[in-house]
Design a protein around this motif. Structure first.
Motif, PDB file in Angstrom:
ATOM      1  N   LEU A   1     134.364  16.526  27.531  1.00 23.45           N
ATOM      2  CA  LEU A   1     133.104  16.067  28.116  1.00 23.45           C
ATOM      3  C   LEU A   1     133.090  16.466  29.589  1.00 23.45           C
ATOM      4  O   LEU A   1     133.933  16.025  30.367  1.00 23.45           O
TER       5      LEU A   1
ATOM      6  N   GLN B   1     127.061   9.158  34.771  1.00 23.42           N
ATOM      7  CA  GLN B   1     127.920  10.114  34.089  1.00 23.42           C
ATOM      8  C   GLN B   1     128.272   9.609  32.695  1.00 23.42           C
ATOM      9  O   GLN B   1     128.341  10.389  31.742  1.00 23.42           O
TER      10      GLN B   1
ATOM     11  N   SER C   1     130.161  16.579  31.859  1.00 23.27           N
ATOM     12  CA  SER C   1     128.836  16.349  32.437  1.00 23.27           C
ATOM     13  C   SER C   1     128.840  16.715  33.913  1.00 23.27           C
ATOM     14  O   SER C   1     129.855  16.587  34.598  1.00 23.27           O
TER      15      SER C   1
ATOM     16  N   ASN D   1     127.815  11.737  29.332  1.00 19.80           N
ATOM     17  CA  ASN D   1     128.957  12.010  28.464  1.00 19.80           C
ATOM     18  C   ASN D   1     128.714  11.507  27.049  1.00 19.80           C
ATOM     19  O   ASN D   1     129.078  12.167  26.071  1.00 19.80           O
TER      20      ASN D   1
ATOM     21  N   ALA E   1     129.293  19.539  27.071  1.00 17.34           N
ATOM     22  CA  ALA E   1     130.495  19.315  26.281  1.00 17.34           C
ATOM     23  C   ALA E   1     131.013  20.660  25.798  1.00 17.34           C
ATOM     24  O   ALA E   1     130.250  21.625  25.706  1.00 17.34           O
TER      25      ALA E   1
END
Length: 79
Positions: free
Chosen positions: A13, A53, A15, A57, A27
């Motif tokens: 992940l 965030q 972001s 995510n 991702a």
């Protein structure tokens, strides 16, 4: 970068924070095929932003899971 595991795939992940302070989901799915490693970037179809965030995510994780499920079930052209 946070890593998650889903159905024997690793999801990274990643972001990104925009200048506006909002977050966009990113991702990468890591697929190990024998001795080779493939990295598949995952982006949403629409440009979406999130306040945190964690929210970005979470969305990136859901998109990656959908891609993996499609690959395993043969529904996205990669199975």
């Amino acid at each position: 970068m946070r890593k998650r595991s889903y159905r024997n795939h690793v999801i990274e992940l990643t972001s990104e924070e925009l200048r506006s302070g909002e977050w966009t989901a990113r991702a990468t799915i890591v697929v190990v095929d024998g001795s080779q490693e493939k990295r598949i970037p995952i982006f949403g179809r629409r440009r979406m932003t999130f306040d945190t965030q964690a929210q970005a995510n979470s969305y990136g994780l859901e998109l990656a899971k959908l891609w993996i499920d499609g690959r395993l079930w043969g529904a996205n052209g990669h199975g």
